[in-house]
Every structure is written in C-alpha cells, then in structure tokens.
Design a protein around this motif. Structure first.
Motif, PDB file in Angstrom:
ATOM      1  N   CYS A  33       0.814  -1.224   0.000  1.00 44.49           N
ATOM      2  CA  CYS A  33       0.000   0.000   0.000  1.00 44.49           C
ATOM      3  C   CYS A  33       0.846   1.273   0.000  1.00 44.49           C
ATOM      4  O   CYS A  33       1.813   1.398   0.775  1.00 44.49           O
ATOM      5  CB  CYS A  33      -0.903  -0.036   1.232  1.00 44.49           C
ATOM      6  SG  CYS A  33      -1.958   1.385   1.387  1.00 44.49           S
ATOM      7  N   VAL A  68      -5.709  -3.654   0.591  1.00 43.72           N
ATOM      8  CA  VAL A  68      -4.773  -2.921  -0.276  1.00 43.72           C
ATOM      9  C   VAL A  68      -3.346  -3.266   0.167  1.00 43.72           C
ATOM     10  O   VAL A  68      -2.464  -3.518  -0.648  1.00 43.72           O
ATOM     11  CB  VAL A  68      -5.000  -1.395  -0.200  1.00 43.72           C
ATOM     12  CG1 VAL A  68      -4.044  -0.666  -1.134  1.00 43.72           C
ATOM     13  CG2 VAL A  68      -6.442  -1.042  -0.549  1.00 43.72           C
ATOM     14  N   TYR A  76      -7.555  -0.287  -4.374  1.00 42.90           N
ATOM     15  CA  TYR A  76      -7.315   1.014  -3.753  1.00 42.90           C
ATOM     16  C   TYR A  76      -8.534   1.510  -2.993  1.00 42.90           C
ATOM     17  O   TYR A  76      -9.623   0.954  -3.136  1.00 42.90           O
ATOM     18  CB  TYR A  76      -6.889   2.049  -4.810  1.00 42.90           C
ATOM     19  CG  TYR A  76      -7.964   2.503  -5.764  1.00 42.90           C
ATOM     20  CD1 TYR A  76      -8.748   3.623  -5.500  1.00 42.90           C
ATOM     21  CD2 TYR A  76      -8.187   1.814  -6.953  1.00 42.90           C
ATOM     22  CE1 TYR A  76      -9.719   4.043  -6.402  1.00 42.90           C
ATOM     23  CE2 TYR A  76      -9.154   2.238  -7.852  1.00 42.90           C
ATOM     24  CZ  TYR A  76      -9.927   3.345  -7.566  1.00 42.90           C
ATOM     25  OH  TYR A  76     -10.898   3.756  -8.452  1.00 42.90           O
ATOM     26  N   PHE A  85      -3.356   3.245  -2.291  1.00 43.43           N
ATOM     27  CA  PHE A  85      -3.406   2.468  -3.526  1.00 43.43           C
ATOM     28  C   PHE A  85      -2.257   1.480  -3.627  1.00 43.43           C
ATOM     29  O   PHE A  85      -1.291   1.537  -2.852  1.00 43.43           O
ATOM     30  CB  PHE A  85      -3.414   3.410  -4.747  1.00 43.43           C
ATOM     31  CG  PHE A  85      -2.090   4.065  -5.053  1.00 43.43           C
ATOM     32  CD1 PHE A  85      -1.612   5.106  -4.278  1.00 43.43           C
ATOM     33  CD2 PHE A  85      -1.327   3.645  -6.138  1.00 43.43           C
ATOM     34  CE1 PHE A  85      -0.390   5.717  -4.569  1.00 43.43           C
ATOM     35  CE2 PHE A  85      -0.110   4.245  -6.440  1.00 43.43           C
ATOM     36  CZ  PHE A  85       0.356   5.292  -5.644  1.00 43.43           C
TER      37      PHE A  85
END
Ligand SMILES: C[S@@+](CC[C@H](N)C(=O)[O-])C[C@H]1O[C@@H](n2cnc3c(N)ncnc32)[C@H](O)[C@@H]1O
Length: 387
Positions: A33, A68, A76, A85
């Motif tokens: 992430c 994520v 995302y 995201f």
C-alpha cells in the motif's frame, strides 16, 4: 479503420481533459500500500474517484485498507483527501516508470469504473430476469454432485460457497434444501432495491416447484429487503485471508472462482483449515484465458512480469493462468485428498495446433515447455476430501 482512429483520438482527448496526475510523493504505508494526498477540494470517500496506471483503470475501488496492504494488485481506496493504492503488479510506483492519474468525472465513472462485477447495476427486464432465474436453477448441480458422493441430505449441513456472484442464488438454493449457508467474497453484492426483489420473487416461484425445498429463506430476504445474516452469513474477504474458525464446514462449493484466486496456495490452505475433518470440497474451475474464450491459452505466452500486471489491471478477471495439474498439486499439498478430477472443458485441436508453436517460441514464458497434453484441459470439476 477511420472510425477506430477517431474513437481513439476522442478517448485520448477526453482523458487529457478529465485526468489529473496523482500527486507525488507516493509514501509507503505498509505491505503493497502507498499513499498520495489529493487536493482538499475533492469529494468525499464514497464518490466516484477513479485511479489509473498509464490510463488503464485500477480497482476495485473502495477496497478495505488491509486488503490494499496485503493483496495489492491495483486495489485502492479513497478516504477524504488521501488515496491508499497499490500497483497492479505490486511494484513500487515511485520507480516502476509508470504514470498514475485520477479522475472524479462521473461521466468516466459511468463508462467503466473500478467497480467489482457483483456491484454493477443489473437489468430488470422480463427476459433478463428469466435468464437469471434459469442460471440460478443451474445451482442444482451442487446438490446433484453431493448425491453422487453419498451426501443425500443437506439439512443442517454447514456449507460455504466461495465467490457466490451478484445474488447468492446458488447458496440460497442450498439454504432452501435445509443447509446452513455462508459465503465468502471480497466484493459481496449489495442489496439492489430495483433488482433483488424482482429477481428473488421469480426465483422463489421456480424453487417452490423443486421437490424437497422450503422457500422460506428466500421469503425472509424478501421480507427484510436485504441479505439477512440469519439466512446467509456473508464474509467480506478473499478466500486467501479467511478469518473464520477452523473445522467449520461440512461442504465447500465454488463455481468459476478458483481461477480468480490471486494466491492458490494460500486459498487451499485456508479451505483445508475451515473444512471439517471428513468434509468435502466441490470446485468447478475454468482454466481459460477469460479475455477471449475462443483463444483460451494466450496468456500462457506472457512473461511472469507481463502477466502479473495484466492480472492486476483486469482485477483478476482474466484468470490466474494456473493449469489444472498445478492446481491439483497445491490442493494436495494443502492436505486434501483429490478424490476426483472430471474434465468439463477441452481445447479444440485446431487451436492447439496453432498455439503450441507460438508458445514454444515465447522465450520468457514459464509455460514454454509445458507438455502438450496439459494444455488440452481447460475446465475441471475437482472433488476434495479432508481426512
Ligand atoms: C466469475 S464470478 C463467479 C460467480 C458465481 N460463482 C457464478 O458461477 O456465477 C467470480 C466470483 O469470485 C469472486 N472472487 C474473486 N476472487 C476471489 C477470492 N480471492 N476469494 C473469494 N471470492 C473471489 C468474485 O468477486 C466473483 O463473485
């Protein structure tokens, strides 16, 4: 030709107008992430924010943050002015030489979107409902296969269905045969007031004609106007990250889901954990390249890096390209006995003859030297048992 050219020009113009660069820096949050801060003036989290890598949609949007981080692959979420995201192939967005952009255009959102299939709006015409009911009744194959393996009564059996699709109809049918039913899907359908009541009323009428059913689970949903937890216990997570207790289920079913697992090893380990000793698994798996069923093996020519990106960009819908023998091997490694493998789809010989030389010439594919016999099998019912 000219039409295609004009369409591409128009699309390129629209993108230039509607897309904004995703602001850097991309700070690493954890796992796969990354975080970018958006201008404060943007709409809030439930808006239609779309995210792109090199102008291709990422998604699904509105994913859970922990997914994520642990799954990545382009999933995302957008929390006020922060977007969390991941990239489709889990590479570092700061160094992978790709461009990230976003849009809050509702026009773009209605044209595609990062929305998962289960959440797309469904047609409510008579013919669409009739065809959905027909498909829902095909869920009888779950019960039929149980009969074949000596499970004649589903009353009080605890059943898990993986990836049940937009209306959980096959799971619901098992509930109508008396089973206690759970489903697991990272993107469970939400109740659509314009679709589900119409579909479920028609489905109830059809199920009422099947011997041995009690339609009260469907009636309960219609009364509550929601996917009530006491009818179907829904778990919003991928199979790979199941959080439920071990030894929970007598039977696990899936149809057209195993090919979408992003980590087959983790998925079958979890399934082994949650299946009761003596329990069964019945999985129909479709090993075709889902981009075009007429050319069902094309993805095998890609390198691992190319494929990982494509898998992420298509939100896993392309299929994970595991071959039937590979899948069977991880199922056994997870601790199951593979009781039966029944072919359901075979490749056409003319296609294979044309494809194999291309595959053999694809220098970077891990499947380059796979035996021809293994390419024939494109679909399978796999029956598993935990001892
Ligand atoms: C092709 S649809 C099949 C739907 C339904 N079983 C049918 O046969 O019509 C695949 C389903 O699997 C779900 N899915 C994809 N990846 C999954 C995963 N890792 N764990 C659980 N479900 C998953 C999708 O959200 C979707 O509901």
């Amino acid at each position: 030709m000219l039409k295609q050219f004009l369409r591409r020009q128009a699309q390129s113009f629209a993108y230039r107008l509607l897309l904004r660069n995703l602001p850097k820096p991309y700070e690493h949050v954890g796992g796969y992430c990354w975080r970018s801060r958006l201008p404060r003036s943007l709409p809030k989290a439930d808006s239609t924010l779309l995210l792109f890598e090199d102008r291709r949609y990422l998604g699904p949007a509105n994913s859970r943050r922990k997914h994520v981080e642990s799954i990545g692959r382009g999933w995302y979420r957008h929390d006020d002015e922060v977007i969390y995201f991941s990239t489709p192939d889990n590479t570092d967005p700061n160094t992978n030489r790709r461009e990230y952009s976003y849009s809050v255009s509702s026009w773009l959102h209605t044209r595609n979107s990062g929305v998962a299939n289960n959440l797309l709006h469904r047609e409510v015409t008579d013919s669409a409902i009739a065809s959905d009911v027909e498909y829902a009744l095909a869920g009888s194959k779950y019960r039929n296969v149980c009969h074949e393996f000596g499970i004649h009564d589903l009353v009080d059996k605890s059943i898990l269905e993986l990836g049940p699709g937009p209306s959980c109809a096959w799971a619901l049918l098992m509930a109508c045969y008396g089973a206690s039913v759970s489903v697991v899907d990272p993107y469970p359908a939400t109740w659509d007031a314009s679709y589900h009541p119409v579909f479920l009323s028609a489905f109830r009428n059809a199920v009422a004609d099947l011997p041995g059913t009690d339609v009260s689970p469907i009636s309960d949903l219609l009364e509550e106007q929601d996917f009530s937890e006491h009818v179907i216990c829904r778990h919003e997570e991928p199979v790979e990250l199941l959080e439920m207790d071990g030894e929970s289920f007598d039977i696990v079913f899936s149809n057209a889901v195993g090919e979408h697992f992003f980590d087959c090893t983790a998925a079958f380990k979890q399934l082994h954990r949650v299946t009761k000793t003596g329990g069964w698994g019945f999985h129909w798996i479709d090993f075709r390249d889902h981009r075009d069923f007429q050319t069902p093996l094309e993805y095998l020519s890609m390198s691992d890096a190319e494929f990982a990106r494509e898998f992420g960009l298509r939100r896993g819908e392309i299929g994970n390209r595991w071959r039937a023998n590979e899948m069977s091997a991880v199922i056994e490694q997870a601790g199951f006995e593979v009781v039966r493998r029944e072919p359901t789809i075979q490749a056409e010989s003319t296609y294979l003859e044309a494809f194999i030389p291309r595959l053999r010439a694809s220098g970077s594919s891990r499947y380059r030297d796979i035996p021809a016999a293994e390419l024939q099998r494109l679909g399978e019912l796999v029956v598993l048992r935990k001892h």
